[in-house]
Write an enzyme that holds these catalytic residues in place. Structure first.
Site, PDB file in Angstrom:
ATOM      1  N   CYS A 219       1.240  -1.001   0.251  1.00  0.00           N
ATOM      2  CA  CYS A 219      -0.680   0.045   0.620  1.00  0.00           C
ATOM      3  C   CYS A 219       0.897   1.314   0.583  1.00  0.00           C
ATOM      4  CB  CYS A 219      -1.062   0.548   1.231  1.00  0.00           C
ATOM      5  SG  CYS A 219      -2.439   0.533   0.828  1.00  0.00           S
TER       6      CYS A 219
ATOM      7  N   HIS B 156      -3.995  -4.771  -0.244  1.00  0.00           N
ATOM      8  CA  HIS B 156      -3.008  -5.747   1.855  1.00  0.00           C
ATOM      9  C   HIS B 156      -2.939  -7.160   1.512  1.00  0.00           C
ATOM     10  CE1 HIS B 156      -2.310  -2.108   4.332  1.00  0.00           C
ATOM     11  NE2 HIS B 156      -3.305  -1.750   3.170  1.00  0.00           N
TER      12      HIS B 156
ATOM     13  N   GLU C 123      -1.661  -8.919   3.705  1.00  0.00           N
ATOM     14  CA  GLU C 123      -1.073  -9.955   4.692  1.00  0.00           C
ATOM     15  C   GLU C 123      -2.649 -10.625   5.636  1.00  0.00           C
ATOM     16  OE1 GLU C 123      -1.173  -6.511   4.175  1.00  0.00           O
ATOM     17  OE2 GLU C 123      -1.306  -5.159   5.754  1.00  0.00           O
TER      18      GLU C 123
HETATM   19  N1  GLN Z   1      -1.758   6.644   2.689  1.00  0.00           N
HETATM   20  C1  GLN Z   1      -2.638   5.649   1.711  1.00  0.00           C
HETATM   21  C2  GLN Z   1      -3.967   6.194   0.742  1.00  0.00           C
HETATM   22  O1  GLN Z   1      -4.413   6.401   0.920  1.00  0.00           O
HETATM   23  C3  GLN Z   1      -1.538   4.161   1.364  1.00  0.00           C
HETATM   24  C4  GLN Z   1      -2.455   3.662   2.620  1.00  0.00           C
HETATM   25  C5  GLN Z   1      -2.096   1.919   3.016  1.00  0.00           C
HETATM   26  O2  GLN Z   1      -0.716   1.878   3.029  1.00  0.00           O
HETATM   27  N2  GLN Z   1      -2.663   1.541   4.016  1.00  0.00           N
HETATM   28  O3  GLN Z   1      -3.532   5.808  -0.166  1.00  0.00           O
END
Ligand code: GLN
Length: 529
Positions: A383, A502, A504
């Protein structure tokens, strides 16, 4: 069959491992052939657990339907190997918000709204809706907090009423407590348990079963004593001794036949021959691991490892599969700079940058990514980790000096990472489809073209730069249905992968995630090189 409800409460102290105990019970019942689901009642007032600070409360877990929930749901999913939904995570705030909303639209027709029955009815409704939406035979509901807390009273009152509503043989109360060992007296103490059960009884709940957390196994005498003081049958008292490997809890509770007693209470017969061999094999394997790999996880909340709980677990799952212990070197990104990055990353064989929000520590993360890229250290960016890998590439390879993300520079023109393009300002959460390109590392890892992963983000790669990145040799190996980039890889390196989602959240102990497996494989290779 009529749905059966198990309620799990905790007493004496918090952090007794209630959730792990409850989900171990869930796994045992599932292996008896029942459809089991789990639910958490959290006494805090927050309406949206997605806003909870990870450094205070641990990670935010995301379910398929896009709910941002308490991290306990991650444990439930990993132990149960079932996907949960919105109904599985309930907070006091959500219950009150719903009741107030109903009051505003005059659902109550002028009645005085009270904790009993309006709040408790709304809570009980959640028991029914989770059973309905999952078609579960057995629902296990964990009540957060410790009996005696003011906040959890309405939840306890609701589950008390549940026995009257659903019937004795369709409800079971498990209370978990601590039996401390006093070193000076060389004795195990039962008094806190007696008090805690008394407290629970004063609320109208007489536990059917006790699970006693203890540092060491205890003899029959302790059970007998607790049985007579607490009015719980001896065969309904179980011990939960500290375990090194959390999944051992499943086998420990099995050995004491907790599932047999639960089925007996519910007047149920096993639906199939229970086979726990996979769990036994996993635990044997973990116990026999000889070799270790060291991976840097670089984030902002590293003093509280629960902030990256699922990442931690996913790394371990893949490690087990690859016959490696995974040691994590937690690095605070705000303390990394161009001068010290080489020293900080000298002793690791892999670098992982997990998700994150906000701009603190960005520079340290960018320096770490650069170092991993230039030294061919296996890299996995999740992310925010992927977004920063793209910013780093833009800065140092394409030579866009001002490369940034809209998240850190709201007024930046043409940032590399921009608002989500689908026109909605809201966050993208939950399970979404991705198409993987042929002849990429991603397809080698996933072995399939169409995948679904869980997301939680507000920003994404700005496609205006797609060509420039491709010209410099970067590969975009996964796209969403709108043409947005979800996976990037740098073929110059052995393993340099970033994903907008994600992975995970989908990793399970018995089914590690392909990306994490690929990462650990590369880490092993790097270690031996
Ligand atoms: N802050 C980034 C976004 O909102 C990444 C989000 C995250 O890592 N879950 O796109």
């Amino acid at each position: 069959m009529t749905t059966k409800f198990i309620f799990v409460t905790g007493g004496v102290v918090s952090s007794l491992g209630k959730g792990i105990m409850a989900s171990s019970v869930g796994q045992l019942l599932k292996k008896q052939g029942f459809k089991v689901t789990m639910q958490k009642f959290d006494p805090y007032i927050n309406v949206n657990p997605g806003l909870l600070s990870p450094s205070q409360h641990g990670e935010v877990f995301v379910t398929d339907d896009g709910s941002e929930t308490d991290l306990d749901l991650g444990h439930y999913e990993r132990f149960l190997d079932e996907n949960l939904n919105q109904e599985s995570s309930v907070t006091t705030g959500q219950i009150y918000a719903r009741v107030i909303e109903k009051e505003k639209s005059n659902v109550y027709k002028g009645a005085t709204i009270q904790v009993i029955p309006h709040i408790t009815d709304e809570i009980k409704q959640k028991l029914i809706s989770v059973a309905k939406s999952t078609k579960a035979d057995i629902v296990i509901t964990e009540i957060g907090g410790t009996v005696g807390d003011i906040e959890s009273l309405p939840f306890l009152e609701a589950i008390r009423q549940a026995r009257k509503d659903f019937g004795y043989k369709n409800t079971l109360y498990i209370h978990t407590t601590l039996v401390p060992f006093l070193k000076a007296a060389k004795e195990i103490k039962t008094k806190p348990t007696q008090h805690s059960v008394k407290e629970l009884m004063s609320l109208g709940i007489a536990p059917d079963m006790l699970v006693l957390r203890s540092e060491m196994p205890f003899d029959k005498g302790i059970k007998e004593k607790i049985s007579s003081f607490c009015d719980v049958k001896k065969e309904m008292i179980f011990e939960s001794v500290d375990v090194e490997i959390i999944y051992q809890m499943i086998l420990n509770l099995k050995q004491q036949k907790i599932d047999t007693q639960i089925l007996k209470h519910f007047r149920l017969y096993p639906k199939q021959q229970q086979d726990l061999s996979e769990w036994k094999e996993l635990i044997n394997k973990i116990e026999s691991l000889q070799k270790t790999v060291k991976i840097a996880v670089i984030g902002r909340h590293i003093s509280f490892h629960d902030a990256y709980l699922s990442v931690n677990e996913a790394l371990k799952h893949a490690g087990y599969q690859q016959n490696r212990n995974v040691e994590i070197k937690w690095l605070d990104s705000t303390k990394i700079n161009a001068e010290n990055v080489g020293i900080r990353l000298k002793d690791v064989q892999g670098v992982l940058i997990p998700g994150g929000f906000g701009q603190s520590g960005i520079e340290g993360k960018l320096q770490s990514i650069k170092f991993a890229r230039e030294n061919n250290i296996p890299f996995l960016g999740i992310c925010l980790g992927m977004q920063l890998a793209l910013v780093e590439f833009a800065k140092n390879v394409i030579n866009i000096k001002k490369a940034t993300s809209k998240e850190f520079h709201p007024y930046a023109k043409n940032p590399i990472i921009d608002y989500l393009k689908d026109g909605k300002t809201e966050k993208k959460t939950g399970l979404h489809k991705i198409k993987i390109k042929p002849k990429t590392l991603a397809i080698k890892l996933y072995q399939t073209t169409n995948i679904s992963e869980r997301f939680r983000h507000n920003y994404e790669f700005n496609l205006a730069y797609e060509k420039e990145f491709l010209n410099k040799g970067l590969v975009f190996s996964g796209y969403n249905q709108n043409g947005g980039v979800e996976i990037m890889e740098n073929p110059e390196n052995d393993f340099f992968v970033g994903v907008q989602y994600h992975p995970e959240y989908l990793s399970r102990p018995l089914r590690p995630h392909p990306l994490f497996i690929g990462f650990i494989k590369a880490v092993k290779k790097f270690q031996n090189s």
